[in-house]
Design a protein around this motif. Structure first.
Motif, PDB file in Angstrom:
ATOM      1  N   ALA A   1      22.579 -15.997  67.085  1.00 24.26           N
ATOM      2  CA  ALA A   1      23.023 -16.947  68.106  1.00 24.26           C
ATOM      3  C   ALA A   1      23.477 -18.245  67.442  1.00 24.26           C
ATOM      4  N   ARG A   2      24.440 -18.920  68.043  1.00 21.59           N
ATOM      5  CA  ARG A   2      24.936 -20.171  67.478  1.00 21.59           C
ATOM      6  C   ARG A   2      24.997 -21.263  68.551  1.00 21.59           C
ATOM      7  N   GLU A   3      23.918 -21.374  69.309  1.00 20.13           N
ATOM      8  CA  GLU A   3      23.812 -22.445  70.294  1.00 20.13           C
ATOM      9  C   GLU A   3      23.230 -23.673  69.603  1.00 20.13           C
TER      10      GLU A   3
ATOM     11  N   VAL B   1      32.008 -24.194  64.110  1.00 20.14           N
ATOM     12  CA  VAL B   1      31.213 -23.089  64.650  1.00 20.14           C
ATOM     13  C   VAL B   1      31.777 -22.734  66.021  1.00 20.14           C
ATOM     14  N   GLU B   2      32.292 -21.528  66.148  1.00 26.09           N
ATOM     15  CA  GLU B   2      32.827 -21.044  67.428  1.00 26.09           C
ATOM     16  C   GLU B   2      33.758 -22.079  68.072  1.00 26.09           C
ATOM     17  N   ASP B   3      34.760 -22.497  67.309  1.00 25.56           N
ATOM     18  CA  ASP B   3      35.824 -23.404  67.766  1.00 25.56           C
ATOM     19  C   ASP B   3      35.385 -24.854  67.948  1.00 25.56           C
TER      20      ASP B   3
ATOM     21  N   ALA C   1      20.549 -29.109  66.094  1.00 22.18           N
ATOM     22  CA  ALA C   1      19.311 -28.360  66.318  1.00 22.18           C
ATOM     23  C   ALA C   1      19.632 -27.008  66.932  1.00 22.18           C
ATOM     24  N   ALA C   2      18.869 -25.997  66.514  1.00 26.26           N
ATOM     25  CA  ALA C   2      18.973 -24.654  67.095  1.00 26.26           C
ATOM     26  C   ALA C   2      17.585 -24.044  67.105  1.00 26.26           C
ATOM     27  N   ARG C   3      17.373 -23.096  68.011  1.00 25.11           N
ATOM     28  CA  ARG C   3      16.107 -22.352  67.994  1.00 25.11           C
ATOM     29  C   ARG C   3      16.157 -21.381  66.813  1.00 25.11           C
ATOM     30  N   TYR C   4      15.183 -21.496  65.931  1.00 28.12           N
ATOM     31  CA  TYR C   4      15.254 -20.824  64.639  1.00 28.12           C
ATOM     32  C   TYR C   4      15.384 -19.309  64.761  1.00 28.12           C
ATOM     33  N   GLU C   5      14.518 -18.672  65.531  1.00 32.93           N
ATOM     34  CA  GLU C   5      14.553 -17.214  65.617  1.00 32.93           C
ATOM     35  C   GLU C   5      15.866 -16.730  66.231  1.00 32.93           C
TER      36      GLU C   5
END
Length: 683
Positions: A315-317, A293-295, A305-309
């Protein structure tokens, strides 16, 4: 050597045994049962083992495991009086007492007698948040297919399926159902041609309103016939109400969608082979193959884990919550309201961690106050109710202990303890590692006395579907095997999940031979260490493990003195055509694909019986009511072995489903047959 590796199905002389309830097939079953029972179900030893096991299964001293749902703790209980079982509930205060008062909701024995049905309990779903209604699934004889009926928790009655206020009712099928609200459910079931996949599971996700005919249910999504299953679900968590549709393309790959208020499907763009869960504002992703994901590349078995919305918006944090290493993997996890509990396996030994989301970070700490040298699993959390948890701890010689606590409020406290069902004073548990054919170190546990003399040893294995075999207590094994002088061994071979998804994925399809090589390596290592000899070594496995037993019989017969093969897959030329078999092609391959049949044919037990081979005695057992793994696998294998004069005994329980038994009496009988077979060979 002569075998049937490449014979077409129409040359199979035992196809008639695929007629599950046909008169000729059942006559064959009864005749073979009679032979087996005449040889095994007799004598003082058999009677004592059956009695010992039945006492373990029926005793009131067992822990009544519970699930919190709202203000009550729910339990399903079987014993010597309640053969089919009681669905009941109590409060935490009562449960913590020595003799809790139980509120019985459904007496399944009374219901079965009143309705003239052979009901077996298959589970229930309570309507959230009020939990005043339940959808109860009941199976005839223990099959996976079940009848679904709505139950009123206040009146303690099943609702009539007729009239304007009719209760939800579905006839026998492999149904998927979930509450939306008191008058609406999501549904997938058998509604006629085209409604099921080739695997026999729902192909349509529908929404069904109370009081309307099933034929009027609104179709929200249609899968392909080649899919495994389609399902829809509702999350009623206040402030986070959401609806989802899942398309299971095969056993390990799924496409997940959020269903909007306008019935539009929004793809949750995660790897199809990853496991995901959504809790409040969080999306958790557990990778089952490397993911870039993004390198940034995330290893197999990583929990993110990511913030769902935000993720849904693009977003891919991602935050790494767990990253595996050569010895550790994530076994399972569970949310409370505010915390995430992780269960980690390190060389098949468990540790627990608590993670708490905070501002732009996650706080992590070890789970303190837990017993050492035991396997610990999360039995229940109810995020609706807070941060409470129930944990179960046990080991091969350590009876189960149930712990309860509330994260941030109370330390884990023992609330129930199971008694010791056998004297383990001189019995020890050791872990060893065997070297497989490709050099892989394969762990296994040995449970028995430290006697230096080789003795009767039972080696158990499964090796598939990422199922981990961790240490756990069994009073039945203790009484029928260990205390009689036997040694019990569990092999943590590849195909399981003991070292994460990679321990499993490397054996899919053409890599299947590694499962067999691992198990054979453990068998040889037991002999090399002087624990047993080939003549005193037995192997046991069921379902996918039953396939493993068939392979041990036909490919490694010199390693064993006896084999127990239960509810097995054995005819891998036709497994995908029988019951749920098509759903497992992601595990084994497609026999109709010439390239894949080329490797399946090398191990398929039914096609690899050697007419000139020398085989150890084998007991093959299955269930007529198993609608997951077709009983014809077991029937045909036994018939072919018998035709060639090989030492085989066969037993088929007419009830029982994939578990092989519908109640404790049947389970005790089946268990005693198994151990009597082994002791006759080794005494």
């Amino acid at each position: 050597m002569t075998s049937d590796q490449n014979s077409p199905a129409d040359s199979d002389p035992y196809l008639w045994l695929e007629d599950v309830t046909g008169d000729a097939a059942l006559d064959w079953v009864r005749a073979h049962n009679a032979v087996t029972e005449a040889q095994l179900a007799t004598g003082e030893r058999f009677e004592q083992m059956q009695s010992d096991v039945r006492e373990v299964l029926d005793t009131d001293a067992r822990i009544p495991y519970v699930r919190r749902r709202g203000e009550y703790l729910y339990n399903f209980w079987r014993d010597g009086t309640n053969i089919r079982g009681l669905w009941r509930r109590t409060t935490l205060e009562q449960y913590q007492s020595d003799n809790p008062e139980w509120d019985v909701l459904v007496d399944l024995d009374a219901l079965a007698e009143a309705e003239g049905e052979n009901w077996v309990w298959k589970g229930t779903q309570l309507l959230r948040p009020h939990r005043d209604r339940a959808l109860i699934s009941l199976s005839r004889g223990g099959a996976d297919a079940a009848v679904v009926r709505e139950f009123d928790m206040e009146t303690r009655q099943f609702l009539s399926p007729d009239g304007p206020d009719a209760g939800f009712y579905l006839p026998e099928a492999k149904t998927d159902i979930d509450w939306i609200d008191i008058d609406t459910v999501y549904l997938g079931t058998d509604t006629g041609p085209g409604s099921l996949t080739d695997s026999g599971y729902p192909r349509l996700a529908q929404r069904w309103k109370r009081g309307t005919p099933l034929s009027s249910a609104e179709t929200l999504y249609e899968g392909e016939s080649t899919d495994v299953a389609i399902s829809a679900s509702h999350d009623p968590t206040p402030g986070f109400e959401r609806d989802f549709v899942t398309r299971s393309v095969d056993f390990y790959n799924s496409r997940r969608f959020q269903l909007t208020l306008d019935d539009e499907l929004v793809l949750i763009d995660t790897p199809e082979d990853a496991g995901i869960s959504i809790h409040h504002e969080w999306l958790l992703i557990r990778t089952k193959s490397p993911w870039t994901v993004e390198d940034t590349e995330y290893a197999t078995g990583t929990l993110l884990a990511a913030r769902y919305e935000d993720y849904l918006a693009g977003a891919r944090e991602l935050t790494v919550l767990f990253e595996p290493d050569d010895h550790s993997s994530l076994d399972h996890y569970s949310w409370t309201r505010d915390h995430l509990i992780l269960v980690v396996l390190t060389d098949v030994r468990t540790t627990l961690r608590i993670l708490t989301p905070a501002d732009n970070t996650w706080d992590e700490r070890p789970f303190e106050g837990l017993p050492e040298l035991t396997t610990i699993e999360i039995l229940d959390t109810d995020p609706d109710s807070g941060n409470e948890y129930f944990l179960n701890a046990s080991g091969y010689t350590s009876p189960a202990t149930l712990l309860h606590g509330v994260i941030g409020e109370s330390e884990p406290t023992v609330v129930k303890s199971a008694p010791a069902f056998f004297d383990a004073t001189d019995i020890v548990t050791q872990q060893f590692f065997a070297t497989s054919a490709d050099g892989t170190q394969v762990p296994y546990f040995v449970v028995g006395t430290e006697d230096s003399t080789p003795g009767p040893t039972l080696l158990y294995g499964y090796g598939g579907f990422e199922v981990s075999l961790t240490p756990s207590y069994s009073g039945s094994i203790g009484r029928a095997w260990l205390t009689r002088g036997g040694t019990y061994v569990v092999a943590n071979i590849r195909g399981g999940g003991e070292y994460g998804p990679g321990w499993h994925t490397q054996v899919l399809k053409s890599g299947r031979h590694k499962v067999h090589e691992d198990f054979a390596a453990v068998a040889r290592d037991l002999v090399d260490r002087g624990i047993t000899t080939p003549e005193l070594l037995a192997a046991q496995g069921g379902s996918n493990g039953g396939l493993l037993m068939g392979i041990m019989l036909t490919k490694y017969p010199e390693l064993f003195g006896a084999i127990v093969c239960q509810v097995p897959l054995l005819d891998m030329r036709r497994f995908h055509l029988l019951l749920a078999g098509a759903s497992w092609m992601a595990e084994y391959g497609d026999p109709d694909n010439a390239d894949e049949w080329s490797f399946i044919s090398q191990y398929s037990p039914y096609q690899n019986i050697d007419a000139d081979g020398s085989y150890p005695p084998i007991l093959i057992a299955t269930s007529t009511r198993d609608d997951r793994v077709h009983p014809a696998h077991a029937r045909k294998m036994a018939a072919r072995l018998e035709e060639l004069g090989k030492p085989v005994l066969y037993f088929e329980n007419i009830e029982g489903g994939h578990g092989g038994a519908a109640d404790n009496a049947q389970l005790a009988y089946k268990t005693a047959l198994t151990y009597e077979f082994l002791w006759q060979k080794f005494s």
